[in-house]
Structures are given as structure tokens and as C-alpha cells.
Design an enzyme around this catalytic site. Structure first.
Site, short mmCIF file in Angstrom:
data_model
loop_
_atom_site.label_atom_id
_atom_site.label_comp_id
_atom_site.label_asym_id
_atom_site.label_seq_id
_atom_site.Cartn_x
_atom_site.Cartn_y
_atom_site.Cartn_z
N SER A 130 1.11 -1.32 -0.42
CA SER A 130 0.05 0.05 -0.17
C SER A 130 0.69 1.31 -0.38
O SER A 130 2.01 0.85 1.07
CB SER A 130 -0.98 -0.14 1.40
OG SER A 130 -1.46 1.16 2.21
N GLU A 132 0.41 3.73 2.02
CA GLU A 132 0.70 3.60 3.32
C GLU A 132 1.94 3.73 3.89
O GLU A 132 2.29 4.16 4.91
CB GLU A 132 -0.57 3.06 3.89
CG GLU A 132 -2.15 3.77 3.87
CD GLU A 132 -2.04 5.27 4.50
OE1 GLU A 132 -1.41 6.05 5.66
OE2 GLU A 132 -3.03 5.76 4.22
N TYR A 154 -1.54 0.56 10.47
CA TYR A 154 -1.80 -0.33 9.25
C TYR A 154 -0.30 0.06 8.15
O TYR A 154 -0.07 -1.48 7.40
CB TYR A 154 -2.77 0.30 8.43
CG TYR A 154 -2.91 -0.42 6.95
CD1 TYR A 154 -3.52 -1.66 6.77
CD2 TYR A 154 -2.97 0.57 5.81
CE1 TYR A 154 -3.35 -1.95 5.15
CE2 TYR A 154 -3.10 0.18 4.43
CZ TYR A 154 -3.35 -1.52 4.06
OH TYR A 154 -3.64 -1.87 3.36
O1 F7E Z 1 -9.92 6.85 3.37
C1 F7E Z 1 -10.51 10.64 4.72
C2 F7E Z 1 -9.34 9.75 5.32
O2 F7E Z 1 -10.81 4.82 4.47
C3 F7E Z 1 -9.72 8.30 2.75
C4 F7E Z 1 -7.49 1.84 2.14
O3 F7E Z 1 -7.78 1.10 0.65
O4 F7E Z 1 -6.17 2.71 0.24
C5 F7E Z 1 -7.23 2.88 1.94
O5 F7E Z 1 -6.81 3.28 2.87
C6 F7E Z 1 -8.84 9.19 2.88
C7 F7E Z 1 -8.49 9.87 4.45
O6 F7E Z 1 -8.63 5.07 2.36
C8 F7E Z 1 -13.47 9.73 6.32
O7 F7E Z 1 -8.70 10.54 6.29
C9 F7E Z 1 -12.43 11.64 5.47
O8 F7E Z 1 -7.79 10.74 4.22
O9 F7E Z 1 -11.46 5.42 2.02
P1 F7E Z 1 -9.79 5.48 3.47
P2 F7E Z 1 -7.65 5.20 3.04
O10 F7E Z 1 -7.55 5.23 4.46
O11 F7E Z 1 -7.21 5.75 1.96
C10 F7E Z 1 -4.64 2.82 0.76
C11 F7E Z 1 -4.07 2.57 0.09
C12 F7E Z 1 -4.67 1.40 1.73
O12 F7E Z 1 -3.55 1.07 1.62
C13 F7E Z 1 -5.62 0.82 2.78
O13 F7E Z 1 -5.79 -0.13 3.19
O14 F7E Z 1 -10.59 10.00 3.42
N1 F7E Z 1 -11.79 10.83 4.91
N2 F7E Z 1 -13.54 11.11 6.17
C14 F7E Z 1 -12.19 9.50 5.44
N3 F7E Z 1 -12.68 7.69 5.93
C15 F7E Z 1 -12.82 7.15 5.92
N4 F7E Z 1 -13.27 6.08 5.76
N5 F7E Z 1 -14.68 8.15 6.54
C16 F7E Z 1 -14.15 8.77 6.54
O15 F7E Z 1 -15.77 9.23 7.30
#
Ligand code: F7E
Length: 333
Positions: A130, A132, A154
């Protein structure tokens, strides 16, 4: 006939990858946790097709906490390719479940590497890692040589697993490849990831099934692509003559607000009237400027096919369709 084994086959990527490989004439074996329900899952359409299930698609119960069980499956199936997609994948949750995340993501991968090291037949191994792992990089866009600097459990667990893949590749001369995957989405995304959450709630509001959408940081930016492109990339990575690491990304940053604008525009509503900020959903520390340089993947012929606006519109339409058939009963966290 090539044989593939997929860990995490019930997830978004696993289900698209299974379809992709079956279309290419593979026999596909998937590892399924005992707790997974296959009915109404992302695999249902394959699982319930008697021309596919039990013929070219086989599912095996098991998890990466029990290496002996995986070893037996590996010996029986004897695949030419392994796609390792399993593991706790929610970044926000990884702060609450640091040990579970580390065990599944870091130790789960190491256990597989140890088993592959002892496996008598040659096998190609793909590890879905990832963006990340880069956390808060000093350079943007990132590529395969960017130093790892994760900022959440993670990312740290993925960083360990990524590095172990590199170490085992070098030390034991095995065919082990990392795909460094930036965010990739689809209507099959889990409901607590931001794209799906926004698209589903915008559609639910339009249909009178919800009234508001609670979000964390709407200024957060990510490099979002189409999951179907990423599973094609995984397969291409394992077709390279020499095992290597590849960044799969679009190279374009968008903000959460961009998703809001597109999704609500698609249902003819103004997002400002429906979105509430919820401090409990603020991540802190947040990864920043995660945008990938897919140049090396482009050189092997991988080009993302879907543009961001098209992706979000596709996801909203899928939600309108599914919520019209089965109304929403609960709030995504
Ligand atoms: O968040 C912001 C949050 O949870 C994206 C996984 O597949 O991609 C994914 O991880 C962004 C972040 O994905 C909310 O803070 C705002 O900045 O959809 P997400 P992620 O964390 O980027 C990577 C590449 C992986 O490897 C992971 O496994 O959106 N955000 N408000 C929010 N995110 C969530 N979930 N919920 C909110 O209410």
C-alpha cells in the site's frame, strides 16, 4: 491451464481478480475465512454458478493464523501464482486494532513467505502492499525507491511485509513481487471507506433513506483509481520475467471534497446542505500527499482506464440501483 491461489478472495480486489483470472482460463483457488458468508457476498455470482464453482473456482477454508492449514492447501493446489490480498485494510481502524492489524498484515505475510521458502515447486508470489508505507513522504510523487515512513499501524505493518518480500527475494532468489497500490475503488468497496460511504449516502439521501452524511477531514487528498485496473496490474506484475516491485497509481491527487462535489452533483443535490463534520472520524495523524508515480508500471504496459469523475459517477449509479432494490438499514461508520 494456469492455477492461481488468492488470499482475501472475498474482498473487493479478490473478487475482481478471480473474475479476471477465470476469464483468462485460470483455475482459481481462494482462501476463505470460516467467518465469511458467501451468500450475498462479492463472490455470490461465481459461487452460485454451477458451471464455475467446483469446476474452475474452488474455495478453501483457512486463515493466515494457521500456517499448517495454508501449507496443506498450497501442497494440494500447487499453484503457479499466489496473490496475497488478505489482511485488515482499514487505516482508521488500525489505530483501534493495532495488534490484529499487525498480526494479519505483517505476520500473515511473513508466514506465507516462510511456507513458500520451503515449497518444493516454483511459484510466483504477488504481495498487495500500500501507499500507506510512505505515510508522510518528503517527495511527491512516490515511486518504488521512495523511503518508507508510515504514520499508522496499518502502514507500519505493510512496510514490514513489503520489506520482508524484498529481503526474501534477494536472499532466497524466490519470485516475490510487491504491488504498491494507491487507493482503488468500485461499487464493491467496503462501506466504511470514504468513496463508497459518500456515494452510498448521497444516493440514500436522494432516495429519502438518509438525511445527512458525517465525515472526517474533507480536505484530505488521495490518488484514487478504479479497482478493476489494479487487479489487471497485479496479474501483469506476475507475468514479468524477473520479480520486481511496481507502483500502481493514477498519479493524480483529488480531495474528499472533490468526491462530494461529483457524487452529489450526480444525484442533483448540494453536498453543503447534507454533510456534517464529525471529529470522531478525523484520523490524526493523517498520511499526506500520497500520490504515486506509475511510470515503471506504464513501461510494462499498464495504463489506468478510468478517470476519477467517471469512477465516482459509476459508484453513485450502482448505489442508486442497489438502494432502489434493497433500502439501506444502517449507517456506515
Ligand atoms: O480514506 C479521509 C481519510 O478510509 C481516504 C485502504 O484501501 O487506501 C485505503 O486507505 C481518506 C483519508 O482510505 C472520512 O482520513 C475523511 O484521508 O477511504 P479511506 P485510506 O485510509 O486512504 C490505502 C491505499 C490502503 O492501502 C488501505 O488499505 O478519506 N476521510 N472522512 C474519511 N475516511 C473514511 N474512511 N471515513 C470518513 O468518514
Amino acid at each position: 491451464m494456469p492455477i492461481a491461489l488468492i488470499t482475501g478472495i472475498t474482498g473487493q480486489d479478490g473478487s475482481y481478480l478471480a473474475e479476471f483470472l477465470l476469464d483468462r482460463g485460470y483455475t482459481v483457488h481462494g482462501l476463505v475465512r470460516r467467518t465469511s458468508t458467501l451468500e450475498r457476498s462479492r463472490l455470490q455470482h461465481l459461487y452460485s454458478n454451477p458451471a464455475i464453482y467446483g469446476k474452475t473456482l474452488h474455495l478453501h477454508y483457512g486463515d493466515l493464523e494457521q500456517p499448517i492449514n495454508f501449507m496443506r492447501i498450497l501442497q494440494r493446489v500447487n499453484p503457479s501464482e499466489i496473490y496475497h490480498l488478505a489482511g485488515q485494510s482499514h487505516v482508521g481502524l488500525s489505530f483501534e486494532m493495532a495488534e490484529t492489524t499487525t498480526d494479519s498484515v505483517a505476520m500473515g505475510t511473513l508466514r506465507l513467505l516462510e511456507i513458500i521458502r520451503e515449497h518444493p515447486s516454483p511459484v510466483r508470489f504477488f504481495h498487495a502492499t500500500s501507499s500507506e508505507i510512505f505515510g508522510r513522504p518528503t517527495l511527491s510523487p512516490q515511486d518504488e525507491n521512495t523511503p518508507l515512513s508510515p504514520v499508522n499501524p496499518y502502514g507500519a505493518a505493510k512496510g514490514f511485509a513489503t520489506q520482508m518480500v524484498r529481503i526474501y527475494r534477494e536472499k532466497f532468489g524466490l519470485y516475490l513481487a510487491n504491488g504498491i497500490l494507491y487507493n482503488h475503488e468500485s461499487p464493491r468497496r467496503g462501506e466504511n471507506f470514504v468513496t463508497r460511504k459518500i456515494c452510498r449516502t448521497a444516493a440514500a439521501i436522494k432516495l429519502g433513506q438518509a438525511s445527512e452524511l458525517r465525515l472526517g477531514d474533507t480536505s484530505a487528498q488521495r490518488d484514487w483509481g478504479d479497482a478493476r485496473d489494479y487487479v489487471r496490474g497485479m496479474w501483469m506484475i506476475l507475468q514479468q520475467p524477473v520479480a520486481d516491485d511496481f507502483v500502481l497509481a493514477t498519479g493524480i491527487l483529488h480531495s474528499v471534497q472533490d468526491i462530494l462535489e461529483l457524487a452529489f452533483q450526480e444525484v442533483g443535490l448540494d453536498w453543503r446542505a447534507h454533510v456534517r463534520k464529525d471529529d470522531r472520524l478525523m484520523r490524526g495523524p493523517e498520511s499526506t500527499t500520497l500520490v504515486g508515480n506509475p511510470e515503471k508500471a506504464r513501461r510494462m504496459g499498464w495504463v489506468p482506464s478510468t478517470q476519477f469523475p467517471e469512477l465516482i459517477r459509476w459508484m453513485v449509479k450502482a448505489e442508486l440501483d442497489s438502494l432502489s432494490r434493497a433500502p439501506r438499514t444502517e449507517d456506515p461508520a
